[in-house]
Design a protein around this motif. Structure first.
Motif, mmCIF file in Angstrom:
data_model
loop_
_atom_site.group_PDB
_atom_site.id
_atom_site.type_symbol
_atom_site.label_atom_id
_atom_site.label_comp_id
_atom_site.label_asym_id
_atom_site.label_seq_id
_atom_site.Cartn_x
_atom_site.Cartn_y
_atom_site.Cartn_z
ATOM 1 N N GLY A 152 30.947 39.144 96.989
ATOM 2 C CA GLY A 152 31.089 40.396 96.260
ATOM 3 C C GLY A 152 31.164 40.168 94.755
ATOM 4 N N ILE A 153 31.905 39.128 94.341
ATOM 5 C CA ILE A 153 31.988 38.785 92.916
ATOM 6 C C ILE A 153 30.598 38.463 92.381
ATOM 7 N N LYS A 154 29.852 37.664 93.134
ATOM 8 C CA LYS A 154 28.491 37.271 92.728
ATOM 9 C C LYS A 154 27.602 38.512 92.525
ATOM 10 N N ASP A 155 27.607 39.426 93.522
ATOM 11 C CA ASP A 155 26.748 40.607 93.443
ATOM 12 C C ASP A 155 27.115 41.492 92.256
ATOM 13 N N THR A 156 28.430 41.622 91.976
ATOM 14 C CA THR A 156 28.858 42.480 90.871
ATOM 15 C C THR A 156 28.512 41.854 89.524
ATOM 16 N N TYR A 157 28.589 40.515 89.421
ATOM 17 C CA TYR A 157 28.143 39.856 88.187
ATOM 18 C C TYR A 157 26.688 40.221 87.899
ATOM 19 N N PHE B 155 24.912 37.238 83.669
ATOM 20 C CA PHE B 155 23.862 36.637 84.498
ATOM 21 C C PHE B 155 24.139 35.153 84.699
ATOM 22 N N LYS B 156 24.651 34.497 83.667
ATOM 23 C CA LYS B 156 25.003 33.077 83.786
ATOM 24 C C LYS B 156 26.109 32.900 84.834
ATOM 25 N N LYS B 157 27.131 33.794 84.813
ATOM 26 C CA LYS B 157 28.204 33.727 85.809
ATOM 27 C C LYS B 157 27.645 33.945 87.213
ATOM 28 N N TYR B 158 26.738 34.935 87.324
ATOM 29 C CA TYR B 158 26.110 35.199 88.622
ATOM 30 C C TYR B 158 25.356 33.974 89.115
ATOM 31 N N SER B 159 24.547 33.394 88.219
ATOM 32 C CA SER B 159 23.727 32.241 88.603
ATOM 33 C C SER B 159 24.594 31.051 88.994
ATOM 34 N N GLU B 160 25.652 30.794 88.208
ATOM 35 C CA GLU B 160 26.539 29.652 88.504
ATOM 36 C C GLU B 160 27.258 29.838 89.834
ATOM 37 N N LEU B 161 27.749 31.068 90.096
ATOM 38 C CA LEU B 161 28.458 31.308 91.356
ATOM 39 C C LEU B 161 27.497 31.237 92.534
ATOM 40 N N LYS B 162 26.277 31.766 92.334
ATOM 41 C CA LYS B 162 25.269 31.685 93.395
ATOM 42 C C LYS B 162 24.970 30.227 93.729
ATOM 43 N N ASP B 163 24.758 29.399 92.661
ATOM 44 C CA ASP B 163 24.492 27.975 92.875
ATOM 45 C C ASP B 163 25.692 27.277 93.504
ATOM 46 N N THR C 78 35.866 47.945 88.947
ATOM 47 C CA THR C 78 36.761 48.147 90.096
ATOM 48 C C THR C 78 36.329 47.254 91.258
ATOM 49 N N SER C 79 35.024 47.215 91.501
ATOM 50 C CA SER C 79 34.492 46.344 92.553
ATOM 51 C C SER C 79 34.861 44.893 92.287
ATOM 52 N N LEU C 80 34.688 44.459 91.032
ATOM 53 C CA LEU C 80 34.985 43.069 90.667
ATOM 54 C C LEU C 80 36.464 42.757 90.849
ATOM 55 N N SER C 81 37.322 43.712 90.457
ATOM 56 C CA SER C 81 38.773 43.520 90.590
ATOM 57 C C SER C 81 39.179 43.351 92.057
ATOM 58 N N VAL D 209 32.176 46.524 98.200
ATOM 59 C CA VAL D 209 30.738 46.752 98.362
ATOM 60 C C VAL D 209 30.344 48.139 97.878
ATOM 61 N N VAL D 210 31.107 49.155 98.300
ATOM 62 C CA VAL D 210 30.699 50.531 97.990
ATOM 63 C C VAL D 210 30.901 50.854 96.508
ATOM 64 N N TYR D 211 31.959 50.315 95.855
ATOM 65 C CA TYR D 211 32.116 50.517 94.409
ATOM 66 C C TYR D 211 30.940 49.895 93.650
ATOM 67 N N ASN D 212 30.489 48.735 94.101
ATOM 68 C CA ASN D 212 29.321 48.108 93.468
ATOM 69 C C ASN D 212 28.079 48.987 93.633
ATOM 70 N N ASN D 213 27.907 49.548 94.837
ATOM 71 C CA ASN D 213 26.751 50.425 95.081
ATOM 72 C C ASN D 213 26.789 51.664 94.194
#
Length: 596
Positions: free
Chosen positions: A223-228, A248-256, A210-213, A186-190
């Motif tokens: 966390g993966i979704k937010d970092t995408y 954004f496509k990865k984010y949208s697909e994971l969110k869905d 780093t956050s994604l890893s 979370v904090v690396y993403n922030n």
């Protein structure tokens, strides 16, 4: 949670029988915590207020403070920040009086959340910093890291990026020390988001990766979704639109995917609840038959007892009659217990359905972000509803719908879950954005889901109005199954009629008419279920009807959309008067503005 509620309820009954007032308050407290967790805030308040009343009567100070804290958190979940703050401050005062350092520290952190939501950032930071000092004193590093992260978020909202980074780095250091990997993600993403705002794009990319890893290593999918999403925004800043689109496509697909997994699980569990309700009806029929047979047997026994009484005398009559009464009492008690248990199962089923519906419905705030001048008027007849509204963005189009499923209550709610899931698949996975084509696919999906054919005695179906708004062209496409579109151009009323073809028709070749409208700034559109216009009321107890609804919309065109919602709701309540609401009510109104 259902099992937990059952156990706490039994504990409550035992404590009440024993006259244990402190224990009774604790049981109410525990029930309140669970109801708050599952989102039944009305019941949560009821239980916590009962606990508070008992604790105040016996002057149990720590318990009083705990109840203040719990009531405050319920109001926080309801977004009633003034009431939440009132109760949390009361609890804090008692904890300070008792010198209860851990609870005092937690209370300060929660008060900080409220001030942050109220955008009172100075007070929010003051509370977080006081909480940090308290948590350091009791060596609770996890909460210290949490508060630093929240302070960083407040500074981020204020665009004070240096202070935001300083707080995020403090949180990061502590989370590294205690091995909190999810917190680190979370904090690396922030930190990555702050660097992006500062145009330090290389540093931003390093922290986001780093956050994604970390998130991937611990399978932290949120966390993966937010970092995408953060990476998509970063590559957009870099003008690398291919990668921006890809993330954004990865984010949208994971969110869905996360949403669909939740809905699929809930549909499965709802199906079990629905089957339970059908079994309950069979049990009720069996109970009625047993009561009938018991009545026949009772009459026969009575006849025999009369003969025996005549022979054996009054003493034996009294004995036989006493045994008979005892047996009947036992039978009645067993039947009453069965009915009580089954009623509880049905009530639990309906409460569960309500939680599922609340989870899948788009937030009204999400709708307003896409259509700033809009409203949603939603009044279910029962705890759960057969009406639902749906929203999606695809290919620069905003697709939204009002859906009225067969029936209301639990059966209607079950149908609404199926419809919601199918609409997601059709638009988000199959990339279909033309309303008429969406309705055709939806009809096929309903047909397949319930295996309907010409010979079916009962048709599971839904009425629907669906629109697709092209943001670039300011054009609207509409298709409907038994639900029309009302719209106003330069304050002149127009109606686009729907097709008289049910969703879920057994004919797989059923097709629908696609209508296209060119809209201008100030034009307004309305789609709605039939609950509002079918309501009985007024002086003669008649239906409201479409013409009266049309006249009311025309009369309020000069009002803002929020004012229109208020007027429509007040009109409905006045029309209904003391009569019962006969159906679920759902109206969506949108006025085209420059933002669209």
């Amino acid at each position: 949670y259902e099992n937990a509620l059952d156990c706490h309820q039994k504990a409550l009954e035992c404590r009440q029988e024993l006259g244990d007032r402190s224990g009774t308050a604790n049981s109410y407290n525990n029930l309140g915590i669970i109801y708050n967790t599952i989102g039944d805030y009305e019941k949560a308040l009821e239980m916590n207020l009962k606990a508070l009343g008992i604790r105040e009567a016996i002057d149990e100070k720590r318990g009083i403070a705990d109840s203040y804290a719990n009531i405050g958190m319920v109001y926080l979940n309801l977004a009633n920040y003034d009431k939440a703050l009132e109760f949390l401050l009361k609890g804090l005062a008692v904890y300070e009086e008792l010198n209860d350092k851990p609870r005092k520290a937690s209370m300060l952190a929660n008060i900080g959340i409220i001030y942050s939501n109220q955008k009172n950032y100075r007070k929010a930071i003051e509370n977080y910093e006081t909480a940090i000092a308290a948590f350091k004193e009791i060596d609770n590093k996890n909460w210290v890291a949490y508060c630093y992260n929240n302070i960083g978020t407040v500074y981020f909202y204020q665009n004070d990026y240096e202070k935001a980074l300083s707080s995020f780095f403090e949180s990061k250091k502590i989370r590294e020390d205690i091995g909190d990997k999810q917190g680190l993600a979370v904090v690396y993403n922030n930190i990555g988001e702050v660097y992006a705002r500062q145009n330090k794009l290389g540093d931003s990319f390093d922290n986001l990766m780093t956050s994604l890893s970390i998130s991937r290593a611990i399978n932290y999918r949120d966390g993966i979704k937010d970092t995408y999403k953060s990476l998509s925004e970063l590559f957009e800043k870099r003008a690398n639109y291919r990668l921006a689109h890809e993330y954004f496509k990865k984010y949208s697909e994971l969110k869905d995917s996360l949403l669909n997994e939740k809905v699929t699980k809930q549909v499965s569990e709802m199906n079990i609840k629905y089957d339970t309700e059908k079994k309950q009806k069979k049990i009720e029929l069996l109970n009625k038959e047993k009561e009938k047979q018991a009545a026949i047997a009772s009459a026969e026994n009575k006849r025999k007892n009369t003969i025996i009484s005549a022979i054996t005398g009054g003493a034996l009559l009294i004995l036989v009659f006493s045994v008979f009464l005892f047996n009947r009492f036992q039978v009645i008690r067993k039947q009453r217990n069965i009915i009580t248990e089954k009623n509880k199962e049905i009530t639990d089923s309906i409460t569960y359905a309500k939680r599922i519906q609340e989870a899948i419905l788009p937030l009204e705030d999400s709708f307003r972000k896409l259509f700033p001048e809009s409203f949603i008027l939603y009044r279910p007849k029962d705890i759960v509803s057969g009406d639902f509204y749906w929203l999606a963005e695809k290919n620069n189009k905003i697709i939204f719908a009002v859906v009225d499923c067969t029936g209301h209550g639990v059966p209607g709610a079950f149908m609404s879950l199926i419809g919601f899931s199918l609409l997601n698949q059709i638009v988000k996975e199959q990339n279909i954005t033309t309303p008429a084509e969406i309705l055709k696919e939806l009809s096929k999906g309903i047909n397949l889901s319930f295996k309907q054919n010409e010979l079916s005695e009962v048709k599971d179906s839904m009425d629907i109005a669906i629109c697709s708004f092209d943001k670039e062209k300011n054009s609207l496409e509409y298709a409907g199954a038994y639900r029309p579109l009302f719209y106003f151009k330069q304050s002149q009323f127009h109606e686009t009629k729907s097709d008289k073809k049910a969703i879920g028709d057994f004919d797989e070749y059923t097709s629908y008419t696609n209508h296209k409208l060119e809209l201008q700034r100030g034009d307004s559109i309305y789609i709605f279920s039939d609950g509002y216009t079918d309501q009985f009321g007024g002086e003669k107890g008649k239906k409201f009807k479409n013409k009266q609804f049309e006249d009311k919309l025309l009369a309020i065109q000069s009002k803002s959309m929020s004012e229109q919602k208020k007027i429509l709701e007040e009109t409905f309540l006045s029309w209904k008067g003391s009569l019962e609401q006969i159906d679920d009510i759902l109206i969506i109104g949108v006025r085209i503005s420059n933002n669209e």
